[in-house]
Design a protein around this motif. Structure first.
Motif, PDB file in Angstrom:
ATOM      1  N   TYR A 204     111.493 -19.523 -35.704  1.00 28.90           N
ATOM      2  CA  TYR A 204     111.582 -20.965 -35.263  1.00 28.90           C
ATOM      3  C   TYR A 204     113.160 -20.844 -35.129  1.00 28.90           C
ATOM      4  O   TYR A 204     114.095 -21.771 -35.168  1.00 28.90           O
ATOM      5  CB  TYR A 204     110.504 -21.654 -35.827  1.00 28.90           C
ATOM      6  N   LYS A 205     113.595 -19.592 -36.753  1.00 29.15           N
ATOM      7  CA  LYS A 205     115.319 -20.569 -37.311  1.00 29.15           C
ATOM      8  C   LYS A 205     115.919 -20.029 -35.784  1.00 29.15           C
ATOM      9  O   LYS A 205     116.470 -20.395 -35.080  1.00 29.15           O
ATOM     10  CB  LYS A 205     115.351 -18.803 -38.241  1.00 29.15           C
ATOM     11  N   ALA A 206     115.057 -19.005 -34.603  1.00 31.02           N
ATOM     12  CA  ALA A 206     115.926 -17.901 -33.572  1.00 31.02           C
ATOM     13  C   ALA A 206     116.299 -19.712 -32.589  1.00 31.02           C
ATOM     14  O   ALA A 206     117.254 -19.513 -31.760  1.00 31.02           O
ATOM     15  CB  ALA A 206     115.656 -17.192 -33.549  1.00 31.02           C
ATOM     16  N   GLN A 207     115.739 -20.082 -32.573  1.00 26.54           N
ATOM     17  CA  GLN A 207     115.791 -21.622 -32.008  1.00 26.54           C
ATOM     18  C   GLN A 207     115.899 -22.352 -31.785  1.00 26.54           C
ATOM     19  O   GLN A 207     116.584 -23.455 -31.221  1.00 26.54           O
ATOM     20  CB  GLN A 207     113.694 -22.051 -31.184  1.00 26.54           C
ATOM     21  N   MET A 208     116.478 -22.557 -33.308  1.00 28.01           N
ATOM     22  CA  MET A 208     118.090 -22.990 -33.610  1.00 28.01           C
ATOM     23  C   MET A 208     117.292 -24.882 -33.151  1.00 28.01           C
ATOM     24  O   MET A 208     117.756 -25.485 -32.881  1.00 28.01           O
ATOM     25  CB  MET A 208     118.921 -23.059 -33.365  1.00 28.01           C
TER      26      MET A 208
ATOM     27  N   LEU B  80     116.421 -26.839 -35.860  1.00 26.73           N
ATOM     28  CA  LEU B  80     116.472 -27.820 -36.665  1.00 26.73           C
ATOM     29  C   LEU B  80     118.126 -27.070 -37.260  1.00 26.73           C
ATOM     30  O   LEU B  80     118.614 -25.744 -37.180  1.00 26.73           O
ATOM     31  CB  LEU B  80     115.110 -27.673 -37.696  1.00 26.73           C
ATOM     32  N   SER B  81     118.760 -28.320 -38.233  1.00 26.18           N
ATOM     33  CA  SER B  81     120.115 -27.538 -38.662  1.00 26.18           C
ATOM     34  C   SER B  81     119.488 -27.375 -40.466  1.00 26.18           C
ATOM     35  O   SER B  81     118.147 -27.267 -40.334  1.00 26.18           O
ATOM     36  CB  SER B  81     120.317 -29.341 -39.437  1.00 26.18           C
ATOM     37  N   GLU B  82     120.369 -26.608 -41.233  1.00 27.69           N
ATOM     38  CA  GLU B  82     120.028 -25.465 -42.169  1.00 27.69           C
ATOM     39  C   GLU B  82     118.973 -27.063 -42.836  1.00 27.69           C
ATOM     40  O   GLU B  82     118.433 -26.433 -43.814  1.00 27.69           O
ATOM     41  CB  GLU B  82     121.238 -25.261 -42.666  1.00 27.69           C
TER      42      GLU B  82
ATOM     43  N   PHE C 204     111.256 -29.011 -42.947  1.00 22.28           N
ATOM     44  CA  PHE C 204     110.245 -28.284 -42.447  1.00 22.28           C
ATOM     45  C   PHE C 204     108.710 -28.264 -43.481  1.00 22.28           C
ATOM     46  O   PHE C 204     107.905 -28.185 -43.012  1.00 22.28           O
ATOM     47  CB  PHE C 204     110.562 -28.357 -40.785  1.00 22.28           C
ATOM     48  N   LEU C 205     109.636 -26.702 -44.049  1.00 27.46           N
ATOM     49  CA  LEU C 205     108.994 -25.729 -44.022  1.00 27.46           C
ATOM     50  C   LEU C 205     108.123 -26.643 -45.387  1.00 27.46           C
ATOM     51  O   LEU C 205     106.376 -26.076 -45.443  1.00 27.46           O
ATOM     52  CB  LEU C 205     109.635 -24.748 -44.495  1.00 27.46           C
TER      53      LEU C 205
ATOM     54  N   ARG D   7     113.015 -35.557 -32.147  1.00 29.79           N
ATOM     55  CA  ARG D   7     114.024 -34.643 -31.663  1.00 29.79           C
ATOM     56  C   ARG D   7     113.677 -34.906 -30.410  1.00 29.79           C
ATOM     57  O   ARG D   7     112.894 -34.801 -29.923  1.00 29.79           O
ATOM     58  CB  ARG D   7     114.042 -33.279 -32.776  1.00 29.79           C
ATOM     59  N   PRO D   8     115.022 -34.779 -29.871  1.00 29.89           N
ATOM     60  CA  PRO D   8     114.864 -34.229 -28.612  1.00 29.89           C
ATOM     61  C   PRO D   8     114.445 -32.978 -28.232  1.00 29.89           C
ATOM     62  O   PRO D   8     115.185 -32.205 -28.750  1.00 29.89           O
ATOM     63  CB  PRO D   8     116.074 -34.478 -27.937  1.00 29.89           C
TER      64      PRO D   8
END
Ligand SMILES: C[S@@+](CC[C@H](N)C(=O)[O-])C[C@H]1O[C@@H](n2cnc3c(N)ncnc32)[C@H](O)[C@@H]1O
Length: 776
Positions: free
Chosen positions: A10-14, A16-18, A24-25, A332-333
């Motif tokens: 999910y980080k790779a899918q970007m 969400l922002s940092e 989220f987690l 979110r879009p």
């Protein structure tokens, strides 16, 4: 709770922002609040909602438990009319705080009778975006266990009143490829009985075309009915819901097992089935119709990639901008960039399909990944940002994805073009196309090896090899595998048993008796009669029920009453004791079509409690008996109360009435220890010396709690019923026997319950392939 593969992916899918990533987690690893929806048609729902708001919430607002203030339930701000609620209290509080314990009992009982649906907040969204109206033809392609089907039914029944159900002109076909789960669906939807409902058991990706007579636009000469058969046209839908099977990682907060098993191939393997289901829905849709595609997964491969591929294979469709609908919903879009991978450890992800193939030259033959898993080159034209992503931290919910697709309004405009679109949509697709080649890019899903299938986590429930019902059943359904349902036979309006039933129940002449069906091949009148609306009848009469694997249609309204008290003859003891005027009055209510030979003989039927709202508008108003609150109390507290136990005026009316089924209306009122806020109409059965309320035990319990503020004594009930029946028997009178559901008819079995038992509140778990019964 952590899963490195999940985080890396999910980080790779970007997505969400940092900054948001931590929230989220955190949300994912905290318990999910309990949410419920006040169900039923709008009027009843508003009345119950008022009680929650004005009675329960004030009581729950002052609860201190172990020195802590416990927050009361709150309304979900985005749900229309404030009909959905959320609370987040520890189980300990629900068990030990007297106020919450009572509220919990209220929720359990109201759920059992269908007034409340425990449902995840995000699962309530797709039906809202589908925007169903009572005249719509609606299909729920992957419907079980049925929480969204219930919402769709409610929308079809928006014109119901407090006590009576409307008969919508529309249709809802709820389908699921898993036969067992279609029965869950039937059970669920029995809470809102509807003549407009059909349940089928087919592979949605291969849903066959059905035919119905076209509606003539001009008045037809009488002779034209001869040609009805030749004027069949494909049945197309105004609204279709595709709540497809998915990997279910949006349900991580309650399906904790997914934390251990999650890996990217879960979603990769489902993409092709999801796409085929959506594409089939698009084909079955009317011009100007709407499809909602949803998953409880956050994976773009199961979401935006499916929608993008579907849009690129059917240029008639566009994504609808629904950003102004439900303005309080935080969302979110949809994504326009994502990076799939076949690497279980998620060490690498790929920006394009060719980059993936270059790095893995052997991959094309061995993986389920296709070009369609990646963003297409025209991604910007598709406006995927119009689809919506719900993340758990946005409003303390599960994760979810919804996309709303419509046929372009600028599409086929001329009459001829529209006609061609309809023909192209469904003509030629008359038979299940099991033999037709699937889209080439997708063949791998259905040919995946058992080992690959074992790896798939379906919607939160780990799927074992022998548990892959979606694959097996899809094959079974599509290949016309064994199907053992009884046929659907419509009775003739003149059928003697039907005529006699209508006469005895004092139904008006406009009762749609032409839409009564029974479930046996010869058309013999059996135990139960079902009512459908005209479009359901039309679908059944023009389509082979085995081909569409029809497992249920319409709603059960009448049932034959067993027991000595049911054997009523026109010359019953009661009739003989009546005055001549009364006997004449009874005769006047016999419909003209009923011949003297078929009236008043044969089996006795009664209106089922669940069928009464549908039948009520057709009950002769003068035949509805007015009941006082004291009578309601007696009927609720006892099973076979003797006529003597009722107050005089009511007792006299009942005494004058025939043996058998009657409808009693209880107006709003007060009595010591009880208050009825709105009118109630219930079926009763009058025997020789007693009277029985013909609703099941759960409904009786809910009623007792709602009106008299107390549950029926559970340990005493079975014993009490036996004692009361013995008294009635000793009086030498016939009694009607309540069945195990309390509905009367099959003999009596009532389990004794321990009063210490913690009642469970069923959760229709959208995130799982299985219905989960959870104790709180
Ligand atoms: C997400 S669940 C549906 C939940 C349901 N809409 C609700 O709100 O209660 C997905 C359903 O799809 C069914 N399913 C799986 N493959 C299918 C197929 N090929 N055709 C139709 N249904 C399918 C599963 O049996 C499962 O019940």
């Amino acid at each position: 709770m952590r899963n490195e593969r999940f985080e890396a992916y999910y980080k790779a899918q970007m997505v969400l922002s940092e900054e948001e990533w931590g929230q989220f987690l955190d949300a994912l690893s905290s318990p999910l609040p309990t949410t419920f929806r006040v169900a039923g048609s709008r009027l009843t729902a508003n009345s119950l909602n008022k009680a929650i708001k004005e009675v329960h919430v004030p009581i729950l607002s002052n609860v201190i438990f172990e020195d802590q203030k416990i927050p009361p339930p709150v309304q979900l701000p985005w749900y229309p009319d404030g009909l959905a609620w959320q609370f987040n209290v520890p189980k300990k509080v629900l068990r030990k705080s007297p106020e919450f314990k009572k509220f919990h009992s209220f929720l359990v009982f109201e759920t059992e009778v269908g007034n409340i649906s425990r449902q995840e907040a995000v699962s309530m969204l797709p039906p809202l975006f589908l925007d169903v109206e009572p005249h719509h033809r609606v299909m729920d392609m992957c419907a079980a266990p049925g929480s969204k089907t219930a919402q769709l039914l409610e929308a079809l029944h928006a014109h119901d009143t407090l006590t009576a159900s409307s008969i919508p002109s529309g249709l809802l076909i709820a389908n699921d490829s898993d036969y067992k789960r279609t029965h869950l669906l039937i059970h669920q939807s029995a809470r809102l009985p509807s003549p407009a409902l059909m349940v089928t058991n087919l592979d949605a990706s291969n849903y066959p075309s059905m035919k119905v007579p076209s509606v003539p636009t001009h008045p037809q000469p009488p002779s034209s009915s001869i040609n009805v058969k030749s004027k069949l046209t494909p049945l197309l839908f105004d609204r279709i819901l595709c709540d497809v099977p998915c990997s279910g990682d949006g349900t991580l907060r309650k399906n904790l097992g997914i934390w251990k098993t999650w890996q990217p191939n879960d979603g990769n393997g489902l993409h092709s089935l999801q796409l085929r289901i959506l594409q089939r829905a698009m084909k079955l849709l009317k011009p100007d119709g709407r499809v909602v595609y949803s998953t409880c997964s956050m994976n773009p491969v199961e979401n935006e990639a499916v929608v993008a591929s579907a849009l690129n294979t059917n240029s008639d469709f566009h994504l609808v901008d629904v950003s102004s609908s439900l303005p309080s919903l935080k969302r979110r879009p949809g994504l326009s960039a994502w990076r799939p991978t076949a690497d279980k450890a998620v060490k690498t992800t790929y920006e394009t399909y060719s980059a993936f193939l270059e790095a893995n030259p052997q991959a094309a033959a061995n993986t389920k990944l296709t070009e369609g898993h990646w963003p297409p080159s025209n991604v910007a034209d598709l406006h995927l940002e119009r689809s919506m992503r719900i993340y758990p931290h946005l409003q303390d919910s599960g994760g979810f994805f919804v996309a709303v697709l419509e046929r372009k309004t600028g599409g086929p405009s001329s009459k001829r073009e529209k006609k061609r679109a309809v023909e192209e949509t469904a003509e030629g697709d008359n038979e299940p196309d099991t033999k037709k080649p699937r889209l080439t890019e997708e063949t791998l899903t259905t040919t995946s090896t058992p080992q690959q299938e074992t790896d798939i986590t379906m919607m939160g429930a780990s799927v074992k090899n022998d548990d892959l019902s979606i694959f097996d059943d899809a094959k079974d359904a599509a290949s016309g595998g064994a199907f053992k349902e009884m046929p659907y036979t419509f009775l003739s309006k003149d059928d003697p048993a039907l005529v006699s039933c209508i006469q005895r129940l004092h139904l008006t002449s406009n009762f749609p008796s032409e839409n009564i069906l029974i479930r046996n091949p010869e058309g013999d009148v059996v135990r139960s009669m079902y009512l459908t609306n005209s479009i359901v009848k039309s679908v059944i009469q023009n389509n082979d029920f085995t081909r569409i694997r029809l497992t249920s249609a319409g709603t059960k309204v009448f049932t034959r009453q067993e027991g000595a008290g049911a054997k009523v003859h026109p010359k019953s003891v009661l009739e003989e004791t009546k005055s001549k005027e009364e006997q004449d009055e009874n005769r006047r209510s016999v419909p003209s079509s009923a011949s003297p030979s078929n009236v008043g003989v044969g089996p006795q039927y009664r209106i089922l409690g669940e069928g009464l709202p549908v039948v009520l508008p057709y009950v002769e108003p003068t035949r509805i008996i007015e009941g006082p609150m004291s009578a309601l109390k007696t009927l609720v507290e006892s099973y076979y109360p003797l006529l003597e136990s009722f107050e005089e005026s009511f007792r006299d009316v009942i005494r004058q009435s025939e043996l058998g089924c009657h409808v009693v209306r209880f107006p709003p009122g007060e009595i010591q220890g009880g208050s009825l806020s709105h009118e109630l109409v219930l079926p009763i059965w009058k025997s020789g010396v007693s009277m029985t309320l013909m609703i099941d035990k759960k409904a009786k319990n809910a009623l007792s709690l709602r009106v008299f503020g107390k549950e029926l004594p559970s340990t005493a009930s079975a014993r009490q019923r036996k004692t009361e029946k013995a008294i009635v028997d000793a009086a030498g009178a016939d009694t009607v026997v309540l069945d195990d559901e309390g509905e009367g008819g099959h003999g009596e079995v009532v389990a004794e319950e321990s009063s210490d038992e913690v009642t469970v509140w069923p959760d229709i778990n959208i995130g799982s392939e299985h219905i989960v019964i959870q104790g709180l």
